[in-house]
Design an enzyme around this catalytic site. Sequence first.
Site, PDB file in Angstrom:
ATOM      1  N   GLU A  68       1.226  -1.353  -0.336  1.00  0.00           N
ATOM      2  CA  GLU A  68       0.137   0.229  -0.199  1.00  0.00           C
ATOM      3  C   GLU A  68       0.747   1.596  -0.129  1.00  0.00           C
ATOM      4  O   GLU A  68       1.525   0.572   0.499  1.00  0.00           O
ATOM      5  CB  GLU A  68      -0.995  -0.298   1.316  1.00  0.00           C
ATOM      6  CG  GLU A  68      -1.434   1.158   1.076  1.00  0.00           C
ATOM      7  CD  GLU A  68      -2.424   1.850   0.358  1.00  0.00           C
ATOM      8  OE1 GLU A  68      -3.629   0.620   0.048  1.00  0.00           O
ATOM      9  OE2 GLU A  68      -2.388   2.961  -0.091  1.00  0.00           O
ATOM     10  N   ASP A 118      -7.784   1.109  -7.850  1.00  0.00           N
ATOM     11  CA  ASP A 118      -8.122   2.820  -8.214  1.00  0.00           C
ATOM     12  C   ASP A 118      -8.321   3.019  -9.248  1.00  0.00           C
ATOM     13  O   ASP A 118      -7.895   2.038 -10.526  1.00  0.00           O
ATOM     14  CB  ASP A 118      -7.236   3.281  -7.684  1.00  0.00           C
ATOM     15  CG  ASP A 118      -7.206   3.960  -6.621  1.00  0.00           C
ATOM     16  OD1 ASP A 118      -8.005   3.603  -5.483  1.00  0.00           O
ATOM     17  OD2 ASP A 118      -6.286   4.119  -6.145  1.00  0.00           O
ATOM     18  N   ASP A 154     -16.090  -3.757  -9.093  1.00  0.00           N
ATOM     19  CA  ASP A 154     -16.967  -3.567  -9.145  1.00  0.00           C
ATOM     20  C   ASP A 154     -17.727  -2.647 -10.345  1.00  0.00           C
ATOM     21  O   ASP A 154     -18.479  -2.592 -10.892  1.00  0.00           O
ATOM     22  CB  ASP A 154     -18.419  -3.204  -7.794  1.00  0.00           C
ATOM     23  CG  ASP A 154     -17.927  -2.048  -7.614  1.00  0.00           C
ATOM     24  OD1 ASP A 154     -16.442  -1.698  -7.770  1.00  0.00           O
ATOM     25  OD2 ASP A 154     -18.931  -1.192  -6.850  1.00  0.00           O
ATOM     26  N   THR A 193     -12.619  -8.325   0.269  1.00  0.00           N
ATOM     27  CA  THR A 193     -12.106  -6.918   1.111  1.00  0.00           C
ATOM     28  C   THR A 193     -13.149  -5.988   1.312  1.00  0.00           C
ATOM     29  O   THR A 193     -14.323  -6.192   1.332  1.00  0.00           O
ATOM     30  CB  THR A 193     -11.741  -6.844  -0.351  1.00  0.00           C
ATOM     31  OG1 THR A 193     -12.003  -6.318  -1.113  1.00  0.00           O
ATOM     32  CG2 THR A 193     -10.870  -7.634  -0.554  1.00  0.00           C
TER      33      THR A 193
HETATM   34  C1  LIG Z   1      -9.621   1.349  -3.765  1.00  0.00           C
HETATM   35  S1  LIG Z   1      -8.610   1.261  -3.351  1.00  0.00           S
HETATM   36  C2  LIG Z   1      -8.865  -0.972  -2.801  1.00  0.00           C
HETATM   37  C3  LIG Z   1      -8.359  -1.103  -0.663  1.00  0.00           C
HETATM   38  C4  LIG Z   1      -8.859  -2.459  -0.865  1.00  0.00           C
HETATM   39  N1  LIG Z   1      -7.921  -3.044  -2.069  1.00  0.00           N
HETATM   40  C5  LIG Z   1     -10.338  -2.993  -1.072  1.00  0.00           C
HETATM   41  O1  LIG Z   1     -10.306  -3.976  -2.071  1.00  0.00           O
HETATM   42  O2  LIG Z   1     -10.976  -2.908  -0.463  1.00  0.00           O
HETATM   43  C6  LIG Z   1      -6.858   1.145  -3.694  1.00  0.00           C
HETATM   44  C7  LIG Z   1      -6.319   1.088  -2.714  1.00  0.00           C
HETATM   45  O3  LIG Z   1      -4.676   1.484  -4.196  1.00  0.00           O
HETATM   46  C8  LIG Z   1      -3.590   1.944  -3.251  1.00  0.00           C
HETATM   47  N2  LIG Z   1      -2.556   2.204  -3.878  1.00  0.00           N
HETATM   48  C9  LIG Z   1      -2.896   2.486  -5.832  1.00  0.00           C
HETATM   49  N3  LIG Z   1      -2.651   2.977  -6.549  1.00  0.00           N
HETATM   50  C10 LIG Z   1      -1.411   1.978  -6.608  1.00  0.00           C
HETATM   51  C11 LIG Z   1       0.004   2.224  -6.125  1.00  0.00           C
HETATM   52  N4  LIG Z   1       0.531   2.029  -7.519  1.00  0.00           N
HETATM   53  N5  LIG Z   1       0.932   1.152  -5.359  1.00  0.00           N
HETATM   54  C12 LIG Z   1       0.686   0.786  -4.057  1.00  0.00           C
HETATM   55  N6  LIG Z   1      -0.839   1.224  -3.489  1.00  0.00           N
HETATM   56  C13 LIG Z   1      -1.301   1.606  -4.019  1.00  0.00           C
HETATM   57  C14 LIG Z   1      -4.098   2.711  -2.935  1.00  0.00           C
HETATM   58  O4  LIG Z   1      -3.810   3.586  -1.791  1.00  0.00           O
HETATM   59  C15 LIG Z   1      -5.772   2.320  -2.484  1.00  0.00           C
HETATM   60  O5  LIG Z   1      -5.586   2.510  -0.526  1.00  0.00           O
END
Ligand SMILES: C[S@@+](CC[C@H](N)C(=O)[O-])C[C@H]1O[C@@H](n2cnc3c(N)ncnc32)[C@H](O)[C@@H]1O
Length: 221
Positions: A68, A118, A154, A193
Amino acid sequence: MRLRNIPRADEIIAESSYVIQDAKTVRGAWKQAFGNDHPIHIEVGMGKGRFITQMAFDHPEINYVGIERYSSVLLRALEKRETMTELQNLFFLCIDARELPEIFAENEVERIYLNFSDPWPKDRHAKRRLPSREFLSRYDKILVPDGTVEFKTDNRGLFDFALEEVEPAGWILKACTFDLHHDGVLSEGNVMTEYEEKFSALGNPIHKMIVCREKNDPAQD
Ligand SMILES: C[S@@+](CC[C@H](N)C(=O)[O-])C[C@H]1O[C@@H](n2cnc3c(N)ncnc32)[C@H](O)[C@@H]1O
Protein backbone atom coordinates in the site's frame (compact mmCIF):
# COMPACT_ATOMS: atom_id res chain seq x y z
CA MET A 1 -8.24 5.40 -1.03
CA ARG A 2 -6.48 8.20 0.78
CA LEU A 3 -7.34 8.74 4.42
CA ARG A 4 -6.92 12.00 6.29
CA ASN A 5 -3.28 12.43 7.22
CA ILE A 6 -2.67 10.57 10.46
CA PRO A 7 -0.03 12.10 12.69
CA ARG A 8 2.85 9.70 13.38
CA ALA A 9 1.71 7.17 10.72
CA ASP A 10 5.13 7.28 9.02
CA GLU A 11 6.92 6.97 12.34
CA ILE A 12 4.79 4.00 13.53
CA ILE A 13 5.29 2.22 10.20
CA ALA A 14 9.04 2.86 10.24
CA GLU A 15 9.27 1.23 13.66
CA SER A 16 7.06 -1.79 12.94
CA SER A 17 8.63 -5.23 12.56
CA TYR A 18 5.62 -6.23 10.44
CA VAL A 19 6.62 -3.70 7.77
CA ILE A 20 9.71 -4.47 5.70
CA GLN A 21 11.84 -1.35 5.71
CA ASP A 22 14.28 -0.76 2.89
CA ALA A 23 12.57 -3.45 0.81
CA LYS A 24 15.05 -3.22 -2.06
CA THR A 25 17.67 -4.93 0.12
CA VAL A 26 15.37 -7.98 0.41
CA ARG A 27 15.17 -8.44 -3.38
CA GLY A 28 16.04 -12.06 -4.18
CA ALA A 29 16.00 -13.00 -0.49
CA TRP A 30 12.31 -13.05 0.38
CA LYS A 31 12.44 -16.72 1.39
CA GLN A 32 15.06 -15.82 3.98
CA ALA A 33 12.91 -12.91 5.17
CA PHE A 34 10.05 -15.35 5.85
CA GLY A 35 12.39 -18.08 7.10
CA ASN A 36 10.94 -20.76 4.81
CA ASP A 37 10.47 -21.54 1.10
CA HIS A 38 6.69 -21.31 0.93
CA PRO A 39 5.22 -19.62 -2.17
CA ILE A 40 4.82 -15.84 -2.03
CA HIS A 41 1.52 -14.15 -2.89
CA ILE A 42 1.24 -10.37 -2.89
CA GLU A 43 -1.68 -7.93 -2.87
CA VAL A 44 -1.04 -4.65 -4.64
CA GLY A 45 -3.14 -1.78 -3.25
CA MET A 46 -4.32 -3.65 -0.15
CA GLY A 47 -6.00 -0.63 1.45
CA LYS A 48 -6.91 -1.42 5.07
CA GLY A 49 -5.72 -5.00 4.72
CA ARG A 50 -8.78 -7.10 5.51
CA PHE A 51 -8.31 -9.45 2.53
CA ILE A 52 -4.63 -10.23 2.95
CA THR A 53 -4.82 -10.56 6.72
CA GLN A 54 -7.63 -13.10 6.40
CA MET A 55 -5.81 -14.92 3.56
CA ALA A 56 -2.69 -15.18 5.73
CA PHE A 57 -4.78 -16.61 8.55
CA ASP A 58 -6.55 -19.11 6.26
CA HIS A 59 -3.37 -20.23 4.42
CA PRO A 60 -0.38 -20.64 6.74
CA GLU A 61 1.37 -22.59 3.93
CA ILE A 62 1.59 -19.38 1.82
CA ASN A 63 3.67 -16.27 2.54
CA TYR A 64 1.87 -12.96 1.94
CA VAL A 65 3.08 -9.43 1.28
CA GLY A 66 0.56 -6.58 1.40
CA ILE A 67 1.49 -3.45 -0.53
CA GLU A 68 0.00 0.00 0.00
CA ARG A 69 1.48 3.33 -0.94
CA TYR A 70 -0.22 5.56 1.66
CA SER A 71 1.04 5.30 5.22
CA SER A 72 -2.27 6.58 6.64
CA VAL A 73 -4.03 3.63 4.96
CA LEU A 74 -1.34 1.04 5.74
CA LEU A 75 -1.60 2.03 9.39
CA ARG A 76 -5.15 0.62 9.43
CA ALA A 77 -3.85 -2.70 8.07
CA LEU A 78 -1.10 -2.65 10.67
CA GLU A 79 -3.66 -2.22 13.45
CA LYS A 80 -5.38 -5.42 12.26
CA ARG A 81 -2.03 -7.21 11.94
CA GLU A 82 -1.11 -6.31 15.50
CA THR A 83 -4.18 -8.13 16.83
CA MET A 84 -2.97 -11.31 15.06
CA THR A 85 0.54 -11.72 16.41
CA GLU A 86 0.35 -15.49 15.82
CA LEU A 87 0.64 -14.93 12.04
CA GLN A 88 4.15 -15.82 10.83
CA ASN A 89 3.40 -15.37 7.12
CA LEU A 90 2.47 -11.72 6.53
CA PHE A 91 4.56 -8.62 5.93
CA PHE A 92 3.59 -5.19 4.63
CA LEU A 93 5.37 -2.75 2.33
CA CYS A 94 4.66 0.99 2.15
CA ILE A 95 5.72 1.56 -1.45
CA ASP A 96 4.40 2.53 -4.87
CA ALA A 97 3.79 -0.60 -6.96
CA ARG A 98 5.82 0.92 -9.80
CA GLU A 99 8.85 -0.18 -7.74
CA LEU A 100 7.89 -3.88 -7.72
CA PRO A 101 10.70 -5.11 -10.02
CA GLU A 102 13.24 -3.41 -7.73
CA ILE A 103 11.81 -5.20 -4.71
CA PHE A 104 11.14 -8.71 -6.01
CA ALA A 105 13.54 -10.65 -8.24
CA GLU A 106 12.53 -12.76 -11.26
CA ASN A 107 10.44 -15.79 -10.26
CA GLU A 108 10.08 -14.62 -6.67
CA VAL A 109 6.28 -14.25 -6.63
CA GLU A 110 3.67 -16.88 -7.46
CA ARG A 111 0.48 -14.85 -7.40
CA ILE A 112 -0.55 -11.19 -7.46
CA TYR A 113 -3.92 -9.99 -6.20
CA LEU A 114 -5.43 -6.71 -7.40
CA ASN A 115 -8.61 -5.92 -5.51
CA PHE A 116 -10.83 -2.95 -6.34
CA SER A 117 -7.95 -1.03 -7.83
CA ASP A 118 -8.32 2.73 -8.29
CA PRO A 119 -10.07 3.33 -11.65
CA TRP A 120 -8.14 6.43 -12.79
CA PRO A 121 -11.04 7.38 -15.12
CA LYS A 122 -9.16 9.88 -17.31
CA ASP A 123 -7.61 8.30 -20.44
CA ARG A 124 -4.34 10.10 -19.87
CA HIS A 125 -4.00 8.29 -16.52
CA ALA A 126 -4.57 4.78 -17.96
CA LYS A 127 -0.93 3.82 -17.26
CA ARG A 128 -1.58 4.28 -13.55
CA ARG A 129 -4.31 1.60 -13.51
CA LEU A 130 -2.95 -1.48 -11.75
CA PRO A 131 -4.31 -3.95 -14.37
CA SER A 132 -2.88 -1.88 -17.28
CA ARG A 133 -0.33 -3.35 -19.72
CA GLU A 134 2.35 -1.16 -18.13
CA PHE A 135 1.74 -2.82 -14.77
CA LEU A 136 1.37 -6.29 -16.37
CA SER A 137 4.89 -5.84 -17.72
CA ARG A 138 6.13 -5.10 -14.17
CA TYR A 139 4.31 -8.20 -12.87
CA ASP A 140 5.90 -10.22 -15.71
CA LYS A 141 9.32 -9.40 -14.26
CA ILE A 142 8.63 -10.87 -10.82
CA LEU A 143 6.21 -13.78 -11.36
CA VAL A 144 7.17 -17.44 -11.71
CA PRO A 145 6.49 -18.82 -15.23
CA ASP A 146 3.03 -20.15 -14.37
CA GLY A 147 2.26 -17.26 -11.99
CA THR A 148 -1.11 -15.54 -12.09
CA VAL A 149 -2.68 -12.15 -11.55
CA GLU A 150 -6.16 -12.19 -10.00
CA PHE A 151 -8.19 -9.00 -10.34
CA LYS A 152 -11.62 -8.24 -8.92
CA THR A 153 -13.74 -5.10 -8.95
CA ASP A 154 -17.32 -3.89 -9.19
CA ASN A 155 -16.25 -1.22 -11.70
CA ARG A 156 -17.39 -2.51 -15.11
CA GLY A 157 -15.50 0.17 -17.04
CA LEU A 158 -12.20 -0.70 -15.33
CA PHE A 159 -12.89 -4.42 -15.73
CA ASP A 160 -13.56 -4.05 -19.47
CA PHE A 161 -10.35 -2.01 -19.77
CA ALA A 162 -8.43 -4.79 -17.96
CA LEU A 163 -9.90 -7.45 -20.27
CA GLU A 164 -8.79 -5.44 -23.30
CA GLU A 165 -5.24 -5.15 -21.94
CA VAL A 166 -4.70 -8.91 -21.58
CA GLU A 167 -3.98 -9.90 -25.18
CA PRO A 168 -1.87 -6.89 -26.29
CA ALA A 169 0.24 -7.40 -23.16
CA GLY A 170 0.93 -11.02 -24.21
CA TRP A 171 -1.11 -12.56 -21.41
CA ILE A 172 -4.10 -14.87 -21.59
CA LEU A 173 -7.38 -15.03 -19.73
CA LYS A 174 -7.56 -18.20 -17.61
CA ALA A 175 -10.90 -17.47 -15.94
CA CYS A 176 -13.49 -14.70 -15.89
CA THR A 177 -16.84 -13.97 -14.30
CA PHE A 178 -19.06 -10.91 -14.23
CA ASP A 179 -20.81 -12.09 -11.08
CA LEU A 180 -18.28 -13.63 -8.71
CA HIS A 181 -20.63 -14.12 -5.79
CA HIS A 182 -22.93 -16.28 -7.94
CA ASP A 183 -20.13 -18.22 -9.66
CA GLY A 184 -19.95 -21.63 -8.01
CA VAL A 185 -16.33 -22.24 -9.06
CA LEU A 186 -14.61 -18.85 -8.76
CA SER A 187 -16.39 -17.91 -5.53
CA GLU A 188 -14.95 -20.93 -3.73
CA GLY A 189 -12.73 -19.67 -0.88
CA ASN A 190 -13.44 -16.04 -1.83
CA VAL A 191 -12.37 -13.61 0.89
CA MET A 192 -14.11 -10.25 0.72
CA THR A 193 -12.15 -7.01 0.82
CA GLU A 194 -13.42 -3.86 2.54
CA TYR A 195 -14.56 -2.43 -0.82
CA GLU A 196 -16.11 -5.71 -1.90
CA GLU A 197 -18.24 -5.88 1.22
CA LYS A 198 -19.36 -2.28 0.78
CA PHE A 199 -20.21 -2.47 -2.93
CA SER A 200 -21.76 -5.92 -2.93
CA ALA A 201 -24.03 -4.79 -0.05
CA LEU A 202 -25.29 -2.09 -2.46
CA GLY A 203 -26.21 -4.85 -4.94
CA ASN A 204 -23.28 -4.32 -7.33
CA PRO A 205 -22.10 -7.53 -9.03
CA ILE A 206 -18.41 -8.26 -8.52
CA HIS A 207 -16.31 -9.08 -11.60
CA LYS A 208 -13.20 -11.26 -11.45
CA MET A 209 -10.52 -12.33 -13.92
CA ILE A 210 -7.45 -14.52 -13.60
CA VAL A 211 -4.65 -14.06 -16.13
CA CYS A 212 -1.31 -15.73 -16.81
CA ARG A 213 1.45 -15.25 -19.41
CA GLU A 214 0.66 -16.61 -22.87
CA LYS A 215 3.97 -18.37 -23.22
CA ASN A 216 3.36 -20.38 -20.09
CA ASP A 217 -0.25 -21.47 -20.52
CA PRO A 218 -0.27 -25.29 -20.88
CA ALA A 219 -3.31 -25.01 -23.19
CA GLN A 220 -1.06 -23.22 -25.71
CA ASP A 221 1.41 -26.12 -26.01
C1 LIG B 1 -9.85 1.53 -3.95
S1 LIG B 1 -8.69 1.04 -2.76
C2 LIG B 1 -9.07 -0.69 -2.52
C3 LIG B 1 -8.50 -1.23 -1.25
C4 LIG B 1 -8.66 -2.74 -1.03
N1 LIG B 1 -7.90 -3.51 -2.00
C5 LIG B 1 -10.11 -3.16 -1.05
O1 LIG B 1 -10.52 -3.84 -1.99
O2 LIG B 1 -10.83 -2.83 -0.08
C6 LIG B 1 -7.20 0.95 -3.73
C7 LIG B 1 -5.94 1.05 -2.89
O3 LIG B 1 -4.82 0.85 -3.73
C8 LIG B 1 -3.78 1.74 -3.35
N2 LIG B 1 -2.93 1.95 -4.54
C9 LIG B 1 -3.32 2.47 -5.73
N3 LIG B 1 -2.29 2.54 -6.58
C10 LIG B 1 -1.21 2.05 -5.91
C11 LIG B 1 0.15 1.88 -6.25
N4 LIG B 1 0.63 2.26 -7.44
N5 LIG B 1 0.99 1.34 -5.34
C12 LIG B 1 0.53 0.98 -4.10
N6 LIG B 1 -0.76 1.14 -3.71
C13 LIG B 1 -1.62 1.66 -4.60
C14 LIG B 1 -4.54 2.99 -2.93
O4 LIG B 1 -3.76 3.85 -2.11
C15 LIG B 1 -5.75 2.41 -2.24
O5 LIG B 1 -5.53 2.26 -0.85
